[in-house]
Design a protein around this motif. Structure first.
Motif, mmCIF file in Angstrom:
data_model
loop_
_atom_site.group_PDB
_atom_site.id
_atom_site.type_symbol
_atom_site.label_atom_id
_atom_site.label_comp_id
_atom_site.label_asym_id
_atom_site.label_seq_id
_atom_site.Cartn_x
_atom_site.Cartn_y
_atom_site.Cartn_z
ATOM 1 N N HIS A 115 -38.496 -10.358 -36.672
ATOM 2 C CA HIS A 115 -37.657 -9.164 -36.791
ATOM 3 C C HIS A 115 -36.992 -8.702 -35.499
ATOM 4 O O HIS A 115 -35.952 -8.046 -35.548
ATOM 5 C CB HIS A 115 -38.493 -8.014 -37.379
ATOM 6 C CG HIS A 115 -39.071 -8.324 -38.727
ATOM 7 N ND1 HIS A 115 -38.292 -8.565 -39.844
ATOM 8 C CD2 HIS A 115 -40.364 -8.481 -39.127
ATOM 9 C CE1 HIS A 115 -39.063 -8.830 -40.881
ATOM 10 N NE2 HIS A 115 -40.323 -8.791 -40.472
ATOM 11 N N ILE A 116 -37.552 -9.000 -34.375
ATOM 12 C CA ILE A 116 -36.966 -8.525 -33.112
ATOM 13 C C ILE A 116 -35.753 -9.374 -32.739
ATOM 14 O O ILE A 116 -35.803 -10.604 -32.794
ATOM 15 C CB ILE A 116 -38.017 -8.556 -31.992
ATOM 16 C CG1 ILE A 116 -39.047 -7.447 -32.231
ATOM 17 C CG2 ILE A 116 -37.364 -8.402 -30.627
ATOM 18 C CD1 ILE A 116 -40.149 -7.395 -31.192
ATOM 19 N N VAL A 117 -34.657 -8.722 -32.379
ATOM 20 C CA VAL A 117 -33.420 -9.437 -32.029
ATOM 21 C C VAL A 117 -32.986 -9.199 -30.593
ATOM 22 O O VAL A 117 -32.040 -9.816 -30.112
ATOM 23 C CB VAL A 117 -32.264 -9.044 -32.987
ATOM 24 C CG1 VAL A 117 -32.583 -9.468 -34.415
ATOM 25 C CG2 VAL A 117 -31.972 -7.553 -32.919
ATOM 26 N N SER A 118 -33.675 -8.331 -29.880
ATOM 27 C CA SER A 118 -33.345 -8.039 -28.490
ATOM 28 C C SER A 118 -34.252 -8.852 -27.569
ATOM 29 O O SER A 118 -35.470 -8.909 -27.772
ATOM 30 C CB SER A 118 -33.524 -6.540 -28.208
ATOM 31 O OG SER A 118 -33.648 -6.295 -26.824
ATOM 32 N N VAL A 119 -33.664 -9.458 -26.543
ATOM 33 C CA VAL A 119 -34.446 -10.249 -25.589
ATOM 34 C C VAL A 119 -35.488 -9.385 -24.897
ATOM 35 O O VAL A 119 -36.666 -9.771 -24.758
ATOM 36 C CB VAL A 119 -33.522 -10.915 -24.542
ATOM 37 C CG1 VAL A 119 -34.349 -11.545 -23.421
ATOM 38 C CG2 VAL A 119 -32.647 -11.972 -25.198
ATOM 39 N N SER A 120 -35.097 -8.207 -24.457
ATOM 40 C CA SER A 120 -36.032 -7.336 -23.729
ATOM 41 C C SER A 120 -37.180 -6.893 -24.633
ATOM 42 O O SER A 120 -38.349 -6.855 -24.202
ATOM 43 C CB SER A 120 -35.305 -6.112 -23.171
ATOM 44 O OG SER A 120 -34.696 -5.364 -24.210
ATOM 45 N N GLU A 121 -36.880 -6.572 -25.895
ATOM 46 C CA GLU A 121 -37.932 -6.187 -26.834
ATOM 47 C C GLU A 121 -38.871 -7.349 -27.111
ATOM 48 O O GLU A 121 -40.081 -7.170 -27.251
ATOM 49 C CB GLU A 121 -37.324 -5.691 -28.149
ATOM 50 C CG GLU A 121 -36.730 -4.309 -28.087
ATOM 51 C CD GLU A 121 -36.274 -3.825 -29.453
ATOM 52 O OE1 GLU A 121 -37.060 -3.929 -30.414
ATOM 53 O OE2 GLU A 121 -35.132 -3.363 -29.561
ATOM 54 N N PHE A 122 -38.310 -8.554 -27.217
ATOM 55 C CA PHE A 122 -39.138 -9.738 -27.446
ATOM 56 C C PHE A 122 -40.095 -9.947 -26.278
ATOM 57 O O PHE A 122 -41.295 -10.165 -26.468
ATOM 58 C CB PHE A 122 -38.259 -10.971 -27.640
ATOM 59 C CG PHE A 122 -39.027 -12.252 -27.851
ATOM 60 C CD1 PHE A 122 -39.365 -12.658 -29.134
ATOM 61 C CD2 PHE A 122 -39.417 -13.051 -26.776
ATOM 62 C CE1 PHE A 122 -40.086 -13.834 -29.339
ATOM 63 C CE2 PHE A 122 -40.121 -14.221 -26.964
ATOM 64 C CZ PHE A 122 -40.460 -14.617 -28.257
ATOM 65 N N GLU A 123 -39.567 -9.887 -25.057
ATOM 66 C CA GLU A 123 -40.385 -10.113 -23.870
ATOM 67 C C GLU A 123 -41.484 -9.057 -23.759
ATOM 68 O O GLU A 123 -42.645 -9.383 -23.490
ATOM 69 C CB GLU A 123 -39.505 -10.102 -22.620
ATOM 70 C CG GLU A 123 -38.484 -11.221 -22.547
ATOM 71 C CD GLU A 123 -39.121 -12.589 -22.305
ATOM 72 O OE1 GLU A 123 -40.295 -12.647 -21.901
ATOM 73 O OE2 GLU A 123 -38.432 -13.606 -22.524
ATOM 74 N N ASP A 124 -41.107 -7.787 -23.963
ATOM 75 C CA ASP A 124 -42.092 -6.706 -23.865
ATOM 76 C C ASP A 124 -43.134 -6.827 -24.976
ATOM 77 O O ASP A 124 -44.338 -6.648 -24.735
ATOM 78 C CB ASP A 124 -41.401 -5.342 -23.957
ATOM 79 C CG ASP A 124 -40.536 -5.043 -22.742
ATOM 80 O OD1 ASP A 124 -40.714 -5.728 -21.705
ATOM 81 O OD2 ASP A 124 -39.685 -4.136 -22.827
ATOM 82 N N GLY A 125 -42.666 -7.121 -26.184
ATOM 83 C CA GLY A 125 -43.579 -7.228 -27.328
ATOM 84 C C GLY A 125 -44.562 -8.373 -27.157
ATOM 85 O O GLY A 125 -45.754 -8.240 -27.459
ATOM 86 N N TRP A 126 -44.064 -9.510 -26.672
ATOM 87 C CA TRP A 126 -44.935 -10.679 -26.477
ATOM 88 C C TRP A 126 -45.994 -10.381 -25.406
ATOM 89 O O TRP A 126 -47.176 -10.689 -25.583
ATOM 90 C CB TRP A 126 -44.099 -11.878 -26.070
ATOM 91 C CG TRP A 126 -44.863 -13.174 -26.116
ATOM 92 C CD1 TRP A 126 -45.696 -13.662 -25.149
ATOM 93 C CD2 TRP A 126 -44.896 -14.118 -27.187
ATOM 94 N NE1 TRP A 126 -46.233 -14.866 -25.542
ATOM 95 C CE2 TRP A 126 -45.761 -15.167 -26.792
ATOM 96 C CE3 TRP A 126 -44.261 -14.187 -28.426
ATOM 97 C CZ2 TRP A 126 -46.015 -16.271 -27.609
ATOM 98 C CZ3 TRP A 126 -44.516 -15.292 -29.241
ATOM 99 C CH2 TRP A 126 -45.373 -16.304 -28.840
ATOM 100 N N SER A 127 -45.558 -9.768 -24.309
ATOM 101 C CA SER A 127 -46.474 -9.429 -23.222
ATOM 102 C C SER A 127 -47.570 -8.484 -23.705
ATOM 103 O O SER A 127 -48.759 -8.682 -23.417
ATOM 104 C CB SER A 127 -45.699 -8.800 -22.065
ATOM 105 O OG SER A 127 -46.563 -8.410 -21.033
ATOM 106 N N CYS A 128 -47.181 -7.466 -24.453
ATOM 107 C CA CYS A 128 -48.166 -6.509 -24.981
ATOM 108 C C CYS A 128 -49.132 -7.189 -25.947
ATOM 109 O O CYS A 128 -50.332 -6.908 -25.950
ATOM 110 C CB CYS A 128 -47.453 -5.353 -25.690
ATOM 111 S SG CYS A 128 -46.578 -4.225 -24.587
ATOM 112 N N MET A 129 -48.597 -8.084 -26.770
ATOM 113 C CA MET A 129 -49.421 -8.771 -27.774
ATOM 114 C C MET A 129 -50.523 -9.597 -27.120
ATOM 115 O O MET A 129 -51.698 -9.512 -27.500
ATOM 116 C CB MET A 129 -48.544 -9.658 -28.658
ATOM 117 C CG MET A 129 -49.296 -10.437 -29.726
ATOM 118 S SD MET A 129 -48.208 -11.552 -30.669
ATOM 119 C CE MET A 129 -47.796 -12.777 -29.393
ATOM 120 N N VAL A 130 -50.166 -10.400 -26.121
ATOM 121 C CA VAL A 130 -51.171 -11.271 -25.511
ATOM 122 C C VAL A 130 -52.168 -10.477 -24.662
ATOM 123 O O VAL A 130 -53.343 -10.845 -24.561
ATOM 124 C CB VAL A 130 -50.516 -12.398 -24.671
ATOM 125 C CG1 VAL A 130 -49.700 -13.317 -25.547
ATOM 126 C CG2 VAL A 130 -49.679 -11.839 -23.537
#
Length: 237
Positions: free
Chosen positions: A136-151
């Protein structure tokens, strides 16, 4: 390798985005079979060509992509989607320099289910966050932040598979493909669907002559389906 006159016509019209898949091996000689698949104006899967392969080495893939382009007599696709095979990636980079190469996300997610095990168990919080980031995420910055938070939250920083797909995110993640034309094939099983269809036509352990005959029957039926949709569209219009 072979195609048909009808398939060449379709490629000229709809060959901007192509998937190439080699997972099908149901024949007497256990030879990999590759399918070039696209999407037509009715959003139906269309088969541009097929190839029986002796192996899945770099030189073999280089020959396949070069000869396919010669065979259809048309420019190479704007985008090609494949699985994560390294040999295929090297060959595409070398013989299709003007084509954008992306991994079919379906293959990535299938591999994720195999490698992440309990992390993607039913109802797990990690699964919900992972699916949100991937789908669902389409923004690069949101993807990077979301992935970092997830791990950081769930602690799988040392998981080799997660590290590998993050490092190769440019090949499959939606935010990095927003400007890439894929005919909506990144999030579907379309590259696999033709293989599943072929399995319905070709019995396991088929000799090559039967394999080719049944492939042609499948191609005929697919063309008939497209002809029906063309007539239906004209009648509605």
């Amino acid at each position: 390798m072979w195609t048909t006159g009808r398939s060449i016509e379709q490629y000229i019209c709809f060959g901007d985005a192509v998937t190439f898949d080699t997972t099908y091996k149901t024949n007497l000689y256990d030879m990999p079979f590759g399918l070039f698949v696209g999407v037509n104006n009715h959003f139906q899967s269309i088969i541009f060509g097929g190839v029986l392969m002796s192996d899945e080495k770099i030189d073999t893939f280089k020959w396949i992509f070069t000869e396919f382009s010669h065979m259809v007599g048309a420019p190479q696709p704007r985008t090609i989607l494949t699985d994560q095979a390294r040999a295929m990636e090297v060959a595409i980079d070398e013989v299709m320099p003007g084509t954008t190469h992306r991994w079919c996300k379906w293959h990535v997610l299938k591999k994720a289910k195999e490698c992440l095990g309990s992390l993607l168990g039913k109802g797990s919080e990690f699964k919900q966050e992972f699916n949100k980031i991937v789908n669902h995420i389409v923004s690069v910055s949101e993807f990077e932040d979301g992935w970092s938070c997830m791990v950081q939250k769930h602690g799988p920083q040392t998981n080799a598979f997660l590290t590998q797909i993050y490092e190769t995110r440019m090949k499959w993640a939606k935010p990095y493909s927003m400007d890439v034309f894929c005919a909506k094939m990144t999030s579907t099983q379309r590259s696999e669907s033709a293989n599943h269809l072929l399995k319905g036509y070709v019995p396991a352990g088929s000799p090559v002559h039967l394999f080719v005959r049944q492939y042609e029957k499948m191609q005929f039926d697919k063309d008939s389906e497209e002809s029906y949709q063309e007539k239906r569209t004209k009648l509605v219009g």
